[in-house]
Motif scaffolding. Structure first.
Motif, mmCIF file in Angstrom:
data_model
loop_
_atom_site.group_PDB
_atom_site.id
_atom_site.type_symbol
_atom_site.label_atom_id
_atom_site.label_comp_id
_atom_site.label_asym_id
_atom_site.label_seq_id
_atom_site.Cartn_x
_atom_site.Cartn_y
_atom_site.Cartn_z
ATOM 1 N N SER B 103 -59.029 8.114 -6.293
ATOM 2 C CA SER B 103 -59.199 7.249 -5.125
ATOM 3 C C SER B 103 -60.631 7.313 -4.616
ATOM 4 O O SER B 103 -60.949 6.678 -3.621
ATOM 5 N N SER B 226 -55.262 -2.022 -0.224
ATOM 6 C CA SER B 226 -54.490 -0.914 -0.776
ATOM 7 C C SER B 226 -55.431 -0.114 -1.656
ATOM 8 O O SER B 226 -56.282 -0.680 -2.327
ATOM 9 N N ILE B 227 -55.270 1.211 -1.657
ATOM 10 C CA ILE B 227 -56.105 2.053 -2.515
ATOM 11 C C ILE B 227 -55.231 2.651 -3.611
ATOM 12 O O ILE B 227 -54.321 3.420 -3.325
ATOM 13 N N GLY B 228 -55.510 2.243 -4.836
ATOM 14 C CA GLY B 228 -54.813 2.793 -5.992
ATOM 15 C C GLY B 228 -53.326 2.496 -6.071
ATOM 16 O O GLY B 228 -52.541 3.385 -6.406
ATOM 17 N N PRO B 229 -52.880 1.267 -5.790
ATOM 18 C CA PRO B 229 -51.435 1.024 -5.839
ATOM 19 C C PRO B 229 -50.840 1.019 -7.255
ATOM 20 O O PRO B 229 -49.880 1.718 -7.498
#
Lengths: 90, 412
Positions: B103, B226-229
Protein backbone atom coordinates in the motif's frame (compact mmCIF):
# COMPACT_ATOMS: atom_id res chain seq x y z
CA UNK A 1 -11.47 -3.12 -23.53
CA UNK A 2 -8.52 -0.77 -23.92
CA UNK A 3 -4.97 -2.11 -23.85
CA UNK A 4 -3.63 -2.96 -20.41
CA UNK A 5 -1.25 -0.34 -19.05
CA UNK A 6 2.36 -0.69 -17.92
CA UNK A 7 3.70 -0.12 -14.41
CA UNK A 8 4.95 3.35 -15.30
CA UNK A 9 1.47 4.40 -16.33
CA UNK A 10 -0.62 3.36 -13.36
CA UNK A 11 -0.84 4.92 -9.89
CA UNK A 12 1.08 3.26 -7.05
CA UNK A 13 -0.38 1.52 -4.00
CA UNK A 14 -2.91 -0.47 -6.01
CA UNK A 15 -5.27 2.46 -6.31
CA UNK A 16 -7.90 1.90 -9.02
CA UNK A 17 -7.71 4.45 -11.80
CA UNK A 18 -11.16 3.73 -13.18
CA UNK A 19 -14.43 3.07 -11.40
CA UNK A 20 -15.61 -0.50 -10.96
CA UNK A 21 -19.14 0.34 -12.15
CA UNK A 22 -18.11 -0.55 -15.69
CA UNK A 23 -18.00 -4.19 -14.62
CA UNK A 24 -21.55 -5.54 -15.08
CA UNK A 25 -21.83 -7.98 -12.23
CA UNK A 26 -25.60 -8.50 -12.39
CA UNK A 27 -25.15 -11.80 -14.23
CA UNK A 28 -23.94 -13.43 -11.00
CA UNK A 29 -27.61 -13.39 -9.99
CA UNK A 30 -29.99 -16.34 -9.76
CA UNK A 31 -33.07 -14.56 -8.33
CA UNK A 32 -33.94 -10.97 -9.16
CA UNK A 33 -35.97 -8.62 -6.96
CA UNK A 34 -39.16 -7.30 -8.55
CA UNK A 35 -40.85 -4.34 -6.84
CA UNK A 36 -44.67 -4.16 -6.76
CA UNK A 37 -45.47 -0.45 -6.75
CA UNK A 38 -49.04 -1.25 -5.60
CA UNK A 39 -47.64 -2.40 -2.24
CA UNK A 40 -44.55 -0.13 -2.00
CA UNK A 41 -44.86 2.69 0.56
CA UNK A 42 -41.52 4.36 -0.46
CA UNK A 43 -40.05 3.83 3.01
CA UNK A 44 -36.52 3.50 1.60
CA UNK A 45 -35.51 0.45 3.66
CA UNK A 46 -34.55 -1.57 0.57
CA UNK A 47 -32.38 1.34 -0.61
CA UNK A 48 -30.78 1.60 2.80
CA UNK A 49 -30.09 -2.11 3.24
CA UNK A 50 -28.88 -2.97 -0.27
CA UNK A 51 -25.23 -3.99 0.21
CA UNK A 52 -24.37 -3.22 -3.41
CA UNK A 53 -26.05 0.18 -3.92
CA UNK A 54 -28.27 -1.45 -6.51
CA UNK A 55 -31.57 0.08 -5.40
CA UNK A 56 -31.95 3.40 -7.16
CA UNK A 57 -34.12 5.83 -5.25
CA UNK A 58 -34.43 9.62 -5.35
CA UNK A 59 -36.43 9.86 -2.12
CA UNK A 60 -39.70 10.79 -3.85
CA UNK A 61 -40.60 8.31 -6.56
CA UNK A 62 -40.82 4.52 -6.42
CA UNK A 63 -37.42 2.79 -6.05
CA UNK A 64 -36.07 0.80 -9.01
CA UNK A 65 -33.42 -1.91 -9.25
CA UNK A 66 -30.07 -1.59 -11.04
CA UNK A 67 -30.11 -5.07 -12.60
CA UNK A 68 -26.63 -4.57 -14.07
CA UNK A 69 -25.16 -4.75 -10.56
CA UNK A 70 -27.80 -6.39 -8.32
CA UNK A 71 -26.56 -9.85 -7.30
CA UNK A 72 -29.92 -11.09 -6.10
CA UNK A 73 -29.03 -11.51 -2.43
CA UNK A 74 -32.66 -10.88 -1.43
CA UNK A 75 -31.93 -8.60 1.51
CA UNK A 76 -34.31 -5.96 0.10
CA UNK A 77 -37.15 -8.51 -0.13
CA UNK A 78 -36.39 -9.70 3.39
CA UNK A 79 -36.42 -6.17 4.84
CA UNK A 80 -39.45 -4.83 2.96
CA UNK A 81 -42.17 -4.20 5.60
CA UNK A 82 -45.05 -4.52 3.10
CA UNK A 83 -43.70 -7.55 1.19
CA UNK A 84 -43.62 -5.42 -1.95
CA UNK A 85 -40.46 -7.15 -3.29
CA UNK A 86 -40.62 -10.62 -4.76
CA UNK A 87 -37.54 -12.68 -5.69
CA UNK A 88 -38.12 -14.09 -9.16
CA UNK A 89 -35.90 -16.68 -10.87
CA UNK A 90 -34.06 -15.47 -13.99
CA UNK B 1 32.34 17.97 12.00
CA UNK B 2 32.50 21.62 12.87
CA UNK B 3 28.97 22.68 12.17
CA UNK B 4 27.10 20.01 14.12
CA UNK B 5 24.69 21.31 16.74
CA UNK B 6 25.04 21.23 20.52
CA UNK B 7 23.54 18.01 21.90
CA UNK B 8 22.49 16.63 25.22
CA UNK B 9 24.33 13.60 26.55
CA UNK B 10 21.93 11.18 28.21
CA UNK B 11 22.33 7.73 29.68
CA UNK B 12 19.84 5.65 27.74
CA UNK B 13 19.46 2.08 26.67
CA UNK B 14 18.63 1.27 23.05
CA UNK B 15 14.88 1.06 23.60
CA UNK B 16 14.86 4.43 25.35
CA UNK B 17 16.94 5.94 22.55
CA UNK B 18 14.35 4.76 20.01
CA UNK B 19 11.52 6.16 22.15
CA UNK B 20 13.35 9.51 22.25
CA UNK B 21 13.68 9.48 18.48
CA UNK B 22 9.96 8.78 18.09
CA UNK B 23 9.13 11.51 20.61
CA UNK B 24 11.07 14.09 18.62
CA UNK B 25 9.94 13.02 15.13
CA UNK B 26 6.44 14.56 15.03
CA UNK B 27 4.75 11.16 15.09
CA UNK B 28 0.94 11.39 14.88
CA UNK B 29 -0.02 7.85 15.85
CA UNK B 30 1.69 5.09 17.81
CA UNK B 31 -0.01 1.70 17.88
CA UNK B 32 2.00 -0.94 19.65
CA UNK B 33 1.77 -4.08 21.72
CA UNK B 34 4.41 -4.81 24.34
CA UNK B 35 6.81 -7.71 23.88
CA UNK B 36 10.22 -8.33 25.43
CA UNK B 37 12.71 -6.85 24.59
CA UNK B 38 10.73 -4.06 22.91
CA UNK B 39 8.54 -3.21 25.92
CA UNK B 40 10.59 -0.25 27.12
CA UNK B 41 10.01 1.56 23.81
CA UNK B 42 6.27 1.38 24.35
CA UNK B 43 6.49 2.23 28.04
CA UNK B 44 8.61 5.31 27.45
CA UNK B 45 6.37 6.55 24.65
CA UNK B 46 3.31 6.06 26.85
CA UNK B 47 5.03 8.08 29.58
CA UNK B 48 6.05 10.84 27.16
CA UNK B 49 2.49 11.15 25.91
CA UNK B 50 1.04 11.04 29.41
CA UNK B 51 3.45 13.75 30.57
CA UNK B 52 2.55 15.95 27.61
CA UNK B 53 6.05 15.67 26.15
CA UNK B 54 4.95 13.93 22.95
CA UNK B 55 2.00 15.03 20.87
CA UNK B 56 0.78 11.68 19.52
CA UNK B 57 -2.22 9.43 19.73
CA UNK B 58 -1.37 6.10 21.32
CA UNK B 59 -3.54 3.14 20.41
CA UNK B 60 -3.36 0.24 22.83
CA UNK B 61 -4.17 -2.74 20.67
CA UNK B 62 -4.81 -6.37 21.58
CA UNK B 63 -2.12 -7.94 19.42
CA UNK B 64 0.72 -7.19 17.03
CA UNK B 65 -1.53 -8.03 14.09
CA UNK B 66 -3.71 -5.15 15.25
CA UNK B 67 -0.71 -2.94 16.10
CA UNK B 68 0.46 -2.97 12.52
CA UNK B 69 -3.07 -2.86 11.13
CA UNK B 70 -3.78 0.29 13.13
CA UNK B 71 -0.46 1.82 12.09
CA UNK B 72 -1.30 1.06 8.48
CA UNK B 73 -4.76 2.60 8.81
CA UNK B 74 -3.29 5.74 10.36
CA UNK B 75 -0.64 5.93 7.68
CA UNK B 76 -3.01 5.66 4.73
CA UNK B 77 -5.22 8.27 6.41
CA UNK B 78 -2.23 10.59 6.05
CA UNK B 79 -0.72 10.35 9.55
CA UNK B 80 2.87 9.63 10.49
CA UNK B 81 2.68 6.24 12.19
CA UNK B 82 5.22 4.47 14.36
CA UNK B 83 5.20 1.03 15.94
CA UNK B 84 7.67 -1.36 17.49
CA UNK B 85 7.88 -5.08 18.04
CA UNK B 86 10.14 -8.13 18.32
CA UNK B 87 10.32 -11.81 17.37
CA UNK B 88 6.93 -13.51 17.74
CA UNK B 89 5.23 -10.13 17.59
CA UNK B 90 6.77 -9.53 14.19
CA UNK B 91 5.70 -13.02 13.17
CA UNK B 92 2.11 -12.20 14.10
CA UNK B 93 2.33 -9.06 11.96
CA UNK B 94 3.26 -11.11 8.92
CA UNK B 95 0.13 -10.63 6.85
CA UNK B 96 0.11 -6.89 7.45
CA UNK B 97 3.82 -6.44 6.72
CA UNK B 98 3.13 -7.13 3.06
CA UNK B 99 -0.05 -5.03 3.04
CA UNK B 100 1.74 -2.00 4.49
CA UNK B 101 4.56 -2.28 1.95
CA UNK B 102 2.35 -2.80 -1.08
CA UNK B 103 0.00 0.00 0.00
CA UNK B 104 3.15 2.14 0.02
CA UNK B 105 2.37 3.26 3.57
CA UNK B 106 5.51 4.87 5.06
CA UNK B 107 5.17 3.32 8.52
CA UNK B 108 8.32 3.23 10.64
CA UNK B 109 8.78 0.26 12.94
CA UNK B 110 11.51 -0.53 15.43
CA UNK B 111 12.27 -4.25 15.52
CA UNK B 112 14.21 -5.32 18.58
CA UNK B 113 15.83 -8.46 17.27
CA UNK B 114 14.97 -11.53 19.29
CA UNK B 115 15.03 -15.24 18.53
CA UNK B 116 11.79 -16.85 17.38
CA UNK B 117 10.13 -19.62 19.39
CA UNK B 118 10.30 -22.57 19.99
CA UNK B 119 11.81 -23.10 22.49
CA UNK B 120 10.86 -19.70 23.87
CA UNK B 121 13.89 -17.46 23.96
CA UNK B 122 13.97 -13.75 24.63
CA UNK B 123 17.54 -13.06 23.53
CA UNK B 124 19.04 -11.71 20.38
CA UNK B 125 19.33 -13.21 16.99
CA UNK B 126 18.18 -11.92 13.63
CA UNK B 127 15.79 -14.71 12.69
CA UNK B 128 12.74 -12.45 13.14
CA UNK B 129 13.64 -9.60 10.79
CA UNK B 130 15.59 -11.83 8.39
CA UNK B 131 12.42 -13.80 7.83
CA UNK B 132 10.73 -10.54 6.83
CA UNK B 133 13.40 -9.63 4.30
CA UNK B 134 11.14 -10.21 1.30
CA UNK B 135 8.11 -8.36 2.68
CA UNK B 136 8.95 -5.12 0.86
CA UNK B 137 10.16 -3.15 3.88
CA UNK B 138 13.43 -1.26 3.96
CA UNK B 139 15.62 -2.79 6.67
CA UNK B 140 18.25 -0.77 8.52
CA UNK B 141 20.30 -2.47 11.25
CA UNK B 142 21.91 -0.55 14.11
CA UNK B 143 25.18 -1.21 15.92
CA UNK B 144 24.41 0.53 19.20
CA UNK B 145 21.86 2.68 21.03
CA UNK B 146 23.15 5.90 19.48
CA UNK B 147 22.72 4.52 16.01
CA UNK B 148 19.25 3.19 16.84
CA UNK B 149 18.31 6.78 17.75
CA UNK B 150 19.89 8.19 14.60
CA UNK B 151 18.38 5.54 12.33
CA UNK B 152 14.87 5.97 13.71
CA UNK B 153 14.90 9.70 12.98
CA UNK B 154 16.26 9.16 9.47
CA UNK B 155 13.76 6.36 8.84
CA UNK B 156 10.80 8.76 8.69
CA UNK B 157 12.49 10.84 6.02
CA UNK B 158 13.47 7.77 4.00
CA UNK B 159 10.04 6.14 4.23
CA UNK B 160 8.15 9.28 3.23
CA UNK B 161 10.54 10.37 0.47
CA UNK B 162 8.63 10.77 -2.77
CA UNK B 163 11.04 8.49 -4.64
CA UNK B 164 10.64 5.73 -2.04
CA UNK B 165 7.30 5.61 -0.20
CA UNK B 166 8.04 2.31 1.51
CA UNK B 167 7.87 1.33 5.17
CA UNK B 168 11.13 1.12 7.12
CA UNK B 169 12.18 -1.30 9.85
CA UNK B 170 14.90 -0.12 12.18
CA UNK B 171 16.60 -3.03 13.88
CA UNK B 172 18.44 -3.10 17.18
CA UNK B 173 19.77 -6.21 18.88
CA UNK B 174 17.63 -7.44 21.75
CA UNK B 175 19.25 -6.82 25.17
CA UNK B 176 22.70 -6.25 23.63
CA UNK B 177 21.43 -2.86 22.46
CA UNK B 178 17.86 -2.61 23.75
CA UNK B 179 18.72 -3.03 27.43
CA UNK B 180 22.31 -1.82 27.49
CA UNK B 181 22.80 1.62 28.95
CA UNK B 182 24.98 3.88 26.88
CA UNK B 183 25.83 7.55 26.59
CA UNK B 184 23.57 8.78 23.83
CA UNK B 185 23.73 12.21 22.22
CA UNK B 186 20.21 13.57 21.91
CA UNK B 187 19.58 16.40 19.46
CA UNK B 188 17.46 19.40 20.46
CA UNK B 189 13.73 18.94 19.82
CA UNK B 190 13.48 21.72 17.25
CA UNK B 191 16.47 20.44 15.29
CA UNK B 192 14.91 16.98 14.90
CA UNK B 193 11.50 18.51 14.22
CA UNK B 194 12.98 20.65 11.42
CA UNK B 195 14.88 17.65 10.05
CA UNK B 196 11.89 15.32 9.83
CA UNK B 197 9.18 17.96 9.30
CA UNK B 198 5.56 16.88 9.30
CA UNK B 199 4.12 14.13 7.13
CA UNK B 200 2.98 15.42 3.78
CA UNK B 201 1.36 12.63 1.79
CA UNK B 202 2.69 12.56 -1.75
CA UNK B 203 0.40 13.75 -4.52
CA UNK B 204 -0.90 11.56 -7.28
CA UNK B 205 -2.83 12.21 -10.46
CA UNK B 206 -5.80 10.14 -9.72
CA UNK B 207 -8.26 8.72 -10.51
CA UNK B 208 -9.24 9.52 -14.06
CA UNK B 209 -12.92 9.86 -13.32
CA UNK B 210 -12.09 12.84 -11.08
CA UNK B 211 -10.75 14.54 -14.17
CA UNK B 212 -6.96 14.11 -13.90
CA UNK B 213 -6.95 16.01 -10.63
CA UNK B 214 -3.88 15.92 -8.40
CA UNK B 215 -4.85 14.58 -4.99
CA UNK B 216 -2.91 13.49 -1.92
CA UNK B 217 -2.28 9.74 -1.70
CA UNK B 218 -4.41 9.20 1.37
CA UNK B 219 -7.95 8.36 2.40
CA UNK B 220 -9.83 11.62 2.05
CA UNK B 221 -13.65 11.97 2.06
CA UNK B 222 -13.31 14.81 -0.46
CA UNK B 223 -11.81 12.49 -3.06
CA UNK B 224 -12.79 8.96 -2.10
CA UNK B 225 -10.31 6.33 -3.29
CA UNK B 226 -9.72 2.69 -2.44
CA UNK B 227 -6.19 1.54 -1.63
CA UNK B 228 -5.30 -1.93 -2.83
CA UNK B 229 -8.80 -3.41 -3.25
CA UNK B 230 -8.21 -6.07 -5.93
CA UNK B 231 -5.66 -7.03 -8.55
CA UNK B 232 -5.70 -10.26 -10.47
CA UNK B 233 -3.37 -11.40 -13.24
CA UNK B 234 -4.10 -8.11 -15.02
CA UNK B 235 -2.31 -5.60 -12.76
CA UNK B 236 -0.77 -7.32 -9.69
CA UNK B 237 2.57 -7.82 -11.46
CA UNK B 238 2.71 -4.13 -12.43
CA UNK B 239 2.15 -3.08 -8.82
CA UNK B 240 4.98 -5.39 -7.72
CA UNK B 241 7.19 -3.83 -10.42
CA UNK B 242 6.55 -0.45 -8.82
CA UNK B 243 7.71 -1.80 -5.45
CA UNK B 244 10.81 -3.32 -7.05
CA UNK B 245 11.63 0.01 -8.69
CA UNK B 246 11.02 1.98 -5.48
CA UNK B 247 13.50 -0.31 -3.68
CA UNK B 248 16.04 0.38 -6.45
CA UNK B 249 15.68 4.12 -5.87
CA UNK B 250 16.01 3.77 -2.09
CA UNK B 251 19.84 3.49 -1.75
CA UNK B 252 20.42 6.99 -3.13
CA UNK B 253 17.79 8.41 -0.78
CA UNK B 254 19.21 6.55 2.24
CA UNK B 255 22.71 7.86 1.46
CA UNK B 256 21.49 11.41 0.92
CA UNK B 257 19.46 11.55 4.15
CA UNK B 258 22.29 9.88 6.07
CA UNK B 259 24.64 12.61 4.83
CA UNK B 260 22.22 15.39 5.69
CA UNK B 261 21.79 13.97 9.21
CA UNK B 262 25.56 13.62 9.60
CA UNK B 263 26.00 17.32 8.91
CA UNK B 264 23.60 18.18 11.72
CA UNK B 265 24.62 15.55 14.27
CA UNK B 266 28.26 15.02 13.46
CA UNK B 267 27.66 11.28 13.31
CA UNK B 268 27.97 9.12 10.23
CA UNK B 269 28.12 5.39 9.54
CA UNK B 270 30.06 4.76 6.34
CA UNK B 271 27.96 5.84 3.37
CA UNK B 272 24.72 4.93 5.13
CA UNK B 273 24.50 1.52 3.45
CA UNK B 274 27.79 -0.07 4.51
CA UNK B 275 29.98 0.84 7.45
CA UNK B 276 33.51 -0.36 6.69
CA UNK B 277 36.27 -0.36 9.28
CA UNK B 278 39.96 -0.42 8.24
CA UNK B 279 38.81 -2.06 5.03
CA UNK B 280 40.78 -0.04 2.42
CA UNK B 281 44.00 -2.05 2.51
CA UNK B 282 42.63 -5.24 4.09
CA UNK B 283 43.54 -8.72 2.82
CA UNK B 284 40.59 -10.29 4.59
CA UNK B 285 37.22 -8.69 5.26
CA UNK B 286 34.67 -9.81 7.82
CA UNK B 287 31.10 -8.81 7.01
CA UNK B 288 28.22 -8.87 9.42
CA UNK B 289 25.25 -7.11 10.93
CA UNK B 290 24.42 -5.48 14.25
CA UNK B 291 26.18 -5.15 17.59
CA UNK B 292 28.69 -7.96 16.97
CA UNK B 293 30.32 -5.74 14.38
CA UNK B 294 31.16 -3.31 17.18
CA UNK B 295 33.10 -6.08 18.91
CA UNK B 296 34.62 -6.91 15.54
CA UNK B 297 36.18 -3.44 15.32
CA UNK B 298 38.14 -4.08 18.52
CA UNK B 299 39.21 -7.46 17.15
CA UNK B 300 40.32 -5.82 13.89
CA UNK B 301 42.47 -3.39 15.89
CA UNK B 302 44.03 -6.26 17.82
CA UNK B 303 44.79 -8.20 14.63
CA UNK B 304 46.22 -5.10 12.94
CA UNK B 305 48.59 -4.69 15.87
CA UNK B 306 49.77 -8.21 15.19
CA UNK B 307 50.39 -7.15 11.58
CA UNK B 308 47.40 -9.05 10.18
CA UNK B 309 45.58 -7.07 7.52
CA UNK B 310 41.99 -7.66 8.50
CA UNK B 311 39.13 -5.21 8.08
CA UNK B 312 35.41 -5.35 8.72
CA UNK B 313 32.28 -4.21 6.95
CA UNK B 314 29.01 -3.77 8.75
CA UNK B 315 25.91 -4.06 6.60
CA UNK B 316 23.47 -1.33 7.67
CA UNK B 317 20.82 -1.79 5.03
CA UNK B 318 19.98 -5.37 4.24
CA UNK B 319 17.03 -4.16 2.16
CA UNK B 320 17.80 -2.60 -0.24
CA UNK B 321 20.82 -4.89 -0.43
CA UNK B 322 23.97 -2.86 -1.22
CA UNK B 323 25.33 -5.30 -3.83
CA UNK B 324 27.24 -2.69 -5.88
CA UNK B 325 28.98 -1.34 -2.80
CA UNK B 326 29.86 -4.86 -1.61
CA UNK B 327 31.32 -5.73 -5.02
CA UNK B 328 33.43 -2.61 -4.90
CA UNK B 329 34.75 -3.33 -1.40
CA UNK B 330 35.34 -7.01 -2.07
CA UNK B 331 37.25 -6.70 -5.33
CA UNK B 332 40.93 -6.91 -4.58
CA UNK B 333 40.38 -8.61 -1.24
CA UNK B 334 41.93 -12.08 -0.83
CA UNK B 335 39.16 -13.58 1.26
CA UNK B 336 35.86 -12.81 2.89
CA UNK B 337 34.08 -14.04 5.99
CA UNK B 338 30.36 -13.49 6.42
CA UNK B 339 28.67 -13.60 9.83
CA UNK B 340 24.98 -14.47 10.01
CA UNK B 341 22.97 -14.26 13.22
CA UNK B 342 20.18 -16.37 11.76
CA UNK B 343 19.91 -19.72 10.04
CA UNK B 344 18.10 -20.43 6.81
CA UNK B 345 17.22 -24.05 7.42
CA UNK B 346 18.07 -26.22 4.43
CA UNK B 347 19.93 -23.45 2.61
CA UNK B 348 23.65 -23.44 1.91
CA UNK B 349 24.24 -20.77 4.54
CA UNK B 350 22.75 -17.79 6.30
CA UNK B 351 20.85 -15.08 4.37
CA UNK B 352 23.72 -12.58 4.35
CA UNK B 353 26.21 -15.25 3.23
CA UNK B 354 24.00 -16.22 0.31
CA UNK B 355 23.41 -12.67 -0.83
CA UNK B 356 27.07 -11.64 -0.53
CA UNK B 357 28.13 -14.68 -2.57
CA UNK B 358 25.46 -13.94 -5.12
CA UNK B 359 26.63 -10.31 -5.40
CA UNK B 360 30.22 -11.44 -5.98
CA UNK B 361 29.31 -13.82 -8.78
CA UNK B 362 29.57 -11.07 -11.39
CA UNK B 363 33.15 -10.22 -10.35
CA UNK B 364 35.94 -11.63 -12.51
CA UNK B 365 38.22 -12.29 -9.56
CA UNK B 366 36.00 -13.49 -6.80
CA UNK B 367 37.53 -13.85 -3.36
CA UNK B 368 36.69 -17.05 -1.49
CA UNK B 369 33.84 -16.61 0.97
CA UNK B 370 33.44 -18.45 4.25
CA UNK B 371 30.13 -18.39 6.11
CA UNK B 372 29.54 -18.43 9.84
CA UNK B 373 26.23 -18.81 11.65
CA UNK B 374 26.59 -17.59 15.22
CA UNK B 375 24.81 -16.21 18.24
CA UNK B 376 21.47 -17.97 17.83
CA UNK B 377 19.16 -17.35 20.77
CA UNK B 378 21.58 -14.85 22.28
CA UNK B 379 24.62 -17.16 22.40
CA UNK B 380 27.61 -14.98 23.22
CA UNK B 381 30.04 -14.00 20.49
CA UNK B 382 33.24 -13.19 22.40
CA UNK B 383 36.26 -11.47 20.81
CA UNK B 384 38.31 -14.68 20.92
CA UNK B 385 35.82 -16.43 18.62
CA UNK B 386 35.77 -13.48 16.24
CA UNK B 387 39.55 -13.52 16.23
CA UNK B 388 39.59 -17.20 15.39
CA UNK B 389 37.16 -16.61 12.55
CA UNK B 390 39.19 -13.69 11.20
CA UNK B 391 42.39 -15.75 11.29
CA UNK B 392 40.69 -18.63 9.49
CA UNK B 393 39.40 -16.25 6.80
CA UNK B 394 42.79 -14.60 6.48
CA UNK B 395 44.49 -17.94 5.88
CA UNK B 396 41.95 -19.02 3.25
CA UNK B 397 43.13 -18.32 -0.26
CA UNK B 398 40.90 -20.57 -2.33
CA UNK B 399 37.18 -21.00 -2.53
CA UNK B 400 36.25 -24.34 -0.95
CA UNK B 401 34.78 -26.92 -3.32
CA UNK B 402 31.49 -26.69 -1.50
CA UNK B 403 30.26 -23.61 0.39
CA UNK B 404 31.75 -23.81 3.87
CA UNK B 405 29.64 -22.65 6.76
CA UNK B 406 30.81 -22.85 10.35
CA UNK B 407 28.80 -22.61 13.55
CA UNK B 408 31.08 -20.85 16.02
CA UNK B 409 29.85 -21.07 19.58
CA UNK B 410 27.65 -24.16 19.07
CA UNK B 411 28.53 -27.27 21.06
CA UNK B 412 28.59 -30.67 19.41
Amino acid sequence: MSALRGWKEIPIAGIPFEPAVKYKTGDWRVFRPVIDNEKCIKCGLCWMFCPDSSIIWDGDNFPTVDYEHCKGCGICAHECPTKAIEMVRG
Amino acid sequence: MAKSVQQRMMSLNGDEAVAWAARQSNVDVVAAFPITPQTIIMERIAEFIHDGLMDSEIIRVESEHSALSASWGASIAGARAFTATAANGLALMWEILYIVASSRAPVVMAVVNRALSAPINIHCDHSDSMGARDSGWIQIYSEDAQEAYDNTIQAFRIAEHENVQLPVMVMLDGFLISHTMQNVQILPEDVVSDFVGYRKPSRIKLPEFYGEKEIPLMLNPKYPISIGPLDLYDYYFEHKMQQIEAMKRAPEVIKEIHKEFAEISGRSYGDGLLDPYRAEDADALIMGIGSTMGTMKAVVDELREEGKKVGSVRIRTFRPFPADEIRELASGVSSLGVLDRSASFGAEGGPLFMEVRSALYSLKDRPPVLGYIYGLGGRDMPPRLLKKIAEEVLSTREEPERPRVGYPGARE
